[in-house]
Design a protein around this motif. Sequence first.
Motif, short mmCIF file in Angstrom:
data_model
loop_
_atom_site.label_atom_id
_atom_site.label_comp_id
_atom_site.label_asym_id
_atom_site.label_seq_id
_atom_site.Cartn_x
_atom_site.Cartn_y
_atom_site.Cartn_z
N GLN A 183 36.83 97.22 13.27
CA GLN A 183 35.39 96.57 13.42
C GLN A 183 34.24 97.05 13.19
N ILE A 184 34.21 98.27 13.83
CA ILE A 184 33.03 99.26 13.29
C ILE A 184 33.03 99.77 11.73
N ARG A 185 34.05 99.63 11.22
CA ARG A 185 33.86 100.06 9.60
C ARG A 185 33.21 98.91 8.99
N LEU A 186 33.86 97.67 9.52
CA LEU A 186 33.48 96.45 8.73
C LEU A 186 31.94 95.98 9.10
N ASN A 187 31.73 96.37 10.24
CA ASN A 187 30.23 95.98 10.46
C ASN A 187 29.08 97.15 9.61
N ALA A 188 30.00 98.21 9.18
CA ALA A 188 29.15 99.20 8.40
C ALA A 188 29.30 99.11 7.11
N ASN A 189 30.00 97.67 6.78
CA ASN A 189 30.26 97.30 5.29
C ASN A 189 31.11 98.35 4.28
N VAL A 190 32.31 98.97 5.23
CA VAL A 190 33.19 99.71 4.65
C VAL A 190 34.17 98.66 3.81
N ASN A 191 34.54 99.01 2.83
CA ASN A 191 35.56 98.15 1.95
C ASN A 191 36.60 97.38 2.92
N PHE A 192 36.67 96.01 2.86
CA PHE A 192 37.29 95.08 3.43
C PHE A 192 38.78 95.37 3.51
N ASP A 193 39.39 95.37 2.13
CA ASP A 193 40.71 95.59 1.90
C ASP A 193 41.17 96.87 2.47
N LEU A 194 40.54 98.01 2.16
CA LEU A 194 40.99 99.40 2.57
C LEU A 194 40.95 99.48 3.86
N THR A 195 39.84 98.84 4.54
CA THR A 195 39.84 98.99 6.08
C THR A 195 41.19 98.27 6.74
N MET A 196 41.52 97.01 6.18
CA MET A 196 42.87 96.17 6.74
C MET A 196 43.97 96.95 6.55
N GLU A 197 44.05 97.39 5.21
CA GLU A 197 45.47 98.12 4.93
C GLU A 197 45.67 99.29 5.96
N LEU A 198 44.48 100.17 6.03
CA LEU A 198 44.73 101.02 7.13
C LEU A 198 45.03 100.66 8.47
N LEU A 199 44.34 99.73 8.90
CA LEU A 199 44.59 98.96 10.30
C LEU A 199 46.10 98.60 10.48
N LEU A 200 46.48 97.86 9.26
CA LEU A 200 48.20 97.36 9.21
C LEU A 200 48.92 98.35 9.36
N LEU A 201 48.69 99.30 8.62
CA LEU A 201 49.72 100.61 8.41
C LEU A 201 49.90 101.23 9.87
N THR A 202 48.47 101.38 10.50
CA THR A 202 48.64 102.07 12.07
C THR A 202 49.34 101.15 12.80
N ILE A 203 49.19 99.88 12.82
CA ILE A 203 49.84 98.87 13.72
C ILE A 203 51.53 99.25 13.53
N LYS A 204 51.72 99.07 12.25
CA LYS A 204 53.11 99.18 11.87
C LYS A 204 53.82 100.40 12.21
N GLU A 205 53.09 101.39 12.24
CA GLU A 205 53.70 102.92 12.40
C GLU A 205 53.82 103.01 14.07
N ASN A 206 53.15 102.22 14.70
CA ASN A 206 53.13 102.48 16.38
C ASN A 206 53.81 101.27 16.90
N LEU B 149 51.58 87.04 11.93
CA LEU B 149 51.42 88.25 11.34
C LEU B 149 51.81 89.57 12.09
N ILE B 150 51.37 89.36 13.59
CA ILE B 150 51.81 90.42 14.39
C ILE B 150 53.16 90.45 14.67
N LYS B 151 53.66 89.52 14.91
CA LYS B 151 55.32 89.35 15.08
C LYS B 151 56.08 89.98 14.12
N ARG B 152 55.55 89.87 12.70
CA ARG B 152 56.67 90.23 11.82
C ARG B 152 56.09 91.61 11.11
N LEU B 153 55.00 92.15 11.47
CA LEU B 153 54.40 93.39 11.01
C LEU B 153 55.23 94.37 10.79
N ARG B 154 55.94 94.78 12.07
CA ARG B 154 57.05 95.92 12.08
C ARG B 154 58.02 95.86 10.95
#
Length: 340
Positions: A317-340, A233-238
């Motif tokens: 990691q902090i958000r998931l431990n606080a039970n924040v929505n899994f899909d939203l947390t991961m989408e935000l993370l992947l977008l941040t990785i893709k943009e940087n 996933l990491i290698k093709r995320l950009r």
Amino acid sequence: MAGFKAILGHEQIIEHLQNAVTMDKVSHAYIINGPDKSGKMMLAEAFAQTLECEKLEDVMKNAAQPSDVEPCMECHSCKQAMTKNQPDIIYVRHEKPNTISVDDIRTQVNNDIVIKPYSSRYKIYMIDEAEKMNEQAQNALLKTIEEPPAYAILILLTTNAAAFLPTILSRCVTLNIKAVPDEKIRGYLMRKYQIPDYQADVCVAFAQGNVGKAIQLASSEEFNELKDAVLQLIKRLRDIDLYEMTEAVKQIATYKLSINDYFDLMMVWYRDVLLFKATGDVNGLIFKDEVYDIKRQAEKSSYSGIETILEALRKAQIRLNANVNFDLTMELLLLTIKEN
């Protein structure tokens, strides 16, 4: 059970236990405190087997130094101990998965300890996951610890000694497990499990000085599958389009039970990228076998971009431990990785 010689690391604790045997200064109660899979049970079992060895006196006479004191592995007691059938080495069990109750302690320890050993010098009680004793169970055990029979030894194995009552802590010898040096674990994995150096490096990085965890990772197909999925996933995320993000999140969701390991793998990857960008040195990398892709990503990424990604991983990691929505947390993370 295989004696002290089979234990990797923990030299200070082994020395303490062997000295206690040779100097006849064995305590009536011990706490062995350390992370899960860190070797607590191996230490306790080697100690118990040594104490119950029928040839212990001969072993001690022939020992040039305390470190030579080991169970003989040949007497009836040692053979029973190796199969966990030694009647005077008692493993305290509990039916409720998250609690050791007062009834468990009263039935298996307090009511049993008044009966003299069947065939050995000592009667040794092993209480694994001892942090699960509730307050009533601890108070019941305290009465035994305060006035134990001369032949009784209690060994409490725990991942959290702070969970014990102060009165229990004050009456036990506490032995804290320390991390085993990475190079020692790395060499052991390569010799014992015949794995290549780059695979050993990954296992060691994740084990953080915990031999049991390193062994588990080295022999785990699930971990290798997880690692491959993360790197793919990491290698093709950009290069993936935004509409493909939903599918990427679904793939990550299949590893939801191992999400902390998933994040840790991503963290190690981007730390490798940062290290290579800063030094150009391959030797310090964990994923040495991925150096081509690490080099390519280091060339495309800025220092601030990599730092942003690492911070985004920590926040996810902090958000998931606080039970924040899994899909939203991961989408935000992947977008941040893709943009940087």
